[in-house]
Design an enzyme around this catalytic site. Structure first.
Site: not given
Length: 380
Positions: A248, A266
């Site tokens: 991420k 996320d």
């Protein structure tokens, strides 16, 4: 959107029913009269010898009384057919009732109509239909958030990677209020790599989990100095080797500091793509792969911004503002949140609610669109 029904048909039916009922009553009256006259006729024969005039009158009365039942008996035989005729509509009655009930259900669920419109798609939705719906949602969100951008303040790849690591388990606003002091004291990887951990912990305390985060940012700074000459690498396989950096964080850096497409999975992204039935996966890596297959690679970075912004402003985890959602007709989860438009408006956040955003130094495009910069730490 409920449609009012014309009651004229029901009213005519009721009048027609009264007129039909009138005929049997008249026949019944006639039959009763003939029965009464018959009873009177029996004693009148015994009294015929005594009162001929009365017998003649009784005969005169008996004649019309007899003709009336004779004339009315034919309709009496028709009454079964009339009953059959009346029973025919009764047999057909369930069909009209079903037609009436269906609209009532649709009317009652008008606020949830967008959900019903799309709810059937994810169950039997073809791959082509899914791709089209997903891309249409992204296009709609691009019109709603044309100024979408990473909500972390940064001036170079080093600041972005550090800020992204610090954003775990806290808001971007809190990170943006904290990093100015950190970068003012440690502007380069070399400076942060040689920093006193206790001093760094004190600066990072407002972000939460400050001890673990201090270890991560000092560790990645040392790795940058030792392995990459103090420069942030521009490849995924190199970024994920840094302490505290996962896929991420790596895609945030690649997409926004190097212009290389990546999907940022996320918590907001995970929640929304499952609500939209883009995928049922729960593992971030599998979500990334499933969603990435629905879009051209060139769309990945902006797609991430659009979805995350929508999750923060409208499609919240606990109380999504369904009544204020611009993509409600495309959302299978419509109705999970507040559908009343006025109540939904009160759930909006940031610039959608006339409030400041998360960046202290947002892009000019955001300010031009009516966005407001966030206040610095301690400003209230």
């Amino acid at each position: 959107m409920s449609a009012e029904r014309d009651s004229a048909v029901g009213e005519q039916g009721s009048d027609g029913g009264r007129k039909t009922a009138g005929a049997p009553r008249t026949a019944a009256a006639g039959t009763g009269a003939s029965a009464a006259s018959a009873k009177k006729a029996a004693p009148s024969k015994k009294a015929a010898a005594r009162k001929p005039a009365a017998a003649k009158k009784a005969a005169a009365e008996k004649t019309p009384g007899a003709t009336k039942p004779a004339a009315k008996k034919a309709p009496a035989k028709k009454t079964p057919s009339a009953k059959k005729a009346s029973s025919a509509p009764l047999k057909k009655a369930p069909a009209p009732r079903k037609q009436v009930v269906a609209p009532k259900k649709a009317t009652a669920s008008v606020p949830a109509a967008p959900a019903k419109t799309v709810a059937a798609h994810p169950q039997g939705e073809s791959r082509t239909a899914l791709v089209r719906r997903a891309r249409r949602i992204n296009r709609e969100l691009a019109e709603v958030y044309p100024y979408a951008h990473p909500e972390l303040d940064f001036e170079n790849p080093f600041q972005l990677v550090v800020a992204t690591v610090l954003s775990a388990q806290t808001t971007d606003l809190r990170v943006n209020q904290t990093t100015p002091a950190l970068f003012a004291k440690y502007p380069t990887p070399e400076d942060l790599a040689a920093a006193n951990p206790e001093e760094v912990e004190e600066i990072l305390r407002p972000t939460g989990f400050f001890r673990a985060k201090t270890k991560s940012v000092i560790g990645l700074s040392k790795a940058l100095v030792e392995q990459f000459g103090g420069e942030v690498p521009g490849r995924l396989e190199d970024l994920v080797k840094l302490p505290g950096v996962g896929r991420k964080t790596a895609f945030v850096v690649l997409g926004n500091a190097f212009g290389r497409p990546g999907i940022t999975v996320d918590t907001h992204f995970q929640r929304l793509v499952r609500r939209w039935k883009w995928t049922d996966e729960t593992d971030p890596d599998k979500i990334e792969a499933a969603v990435g297959a629905l879009f051209p690679k060139s769309d990945w970075t902006d797609l991430s911004h659009h979805v995350i912004w929508h999750g923060r402003r409208i499609c919240h985890a606990r109380k999504p503002a369904c009544g204020a959602c611009p993509i409600a007709p495309l959302c299978p989860a419509y109705g999970e949140g507040e559908t009343d438009p006025e109540k939904a408006k009160k759930l909006l956040k940031y610039e959608k609610a006339g409030q400041p955003g998360q960046r202290l130094r947002p892009p000019q495009a955001y300010l031009d669109a009516g966005g407001r910069a966030a206040p610095p730490l301690g400003a209230g």
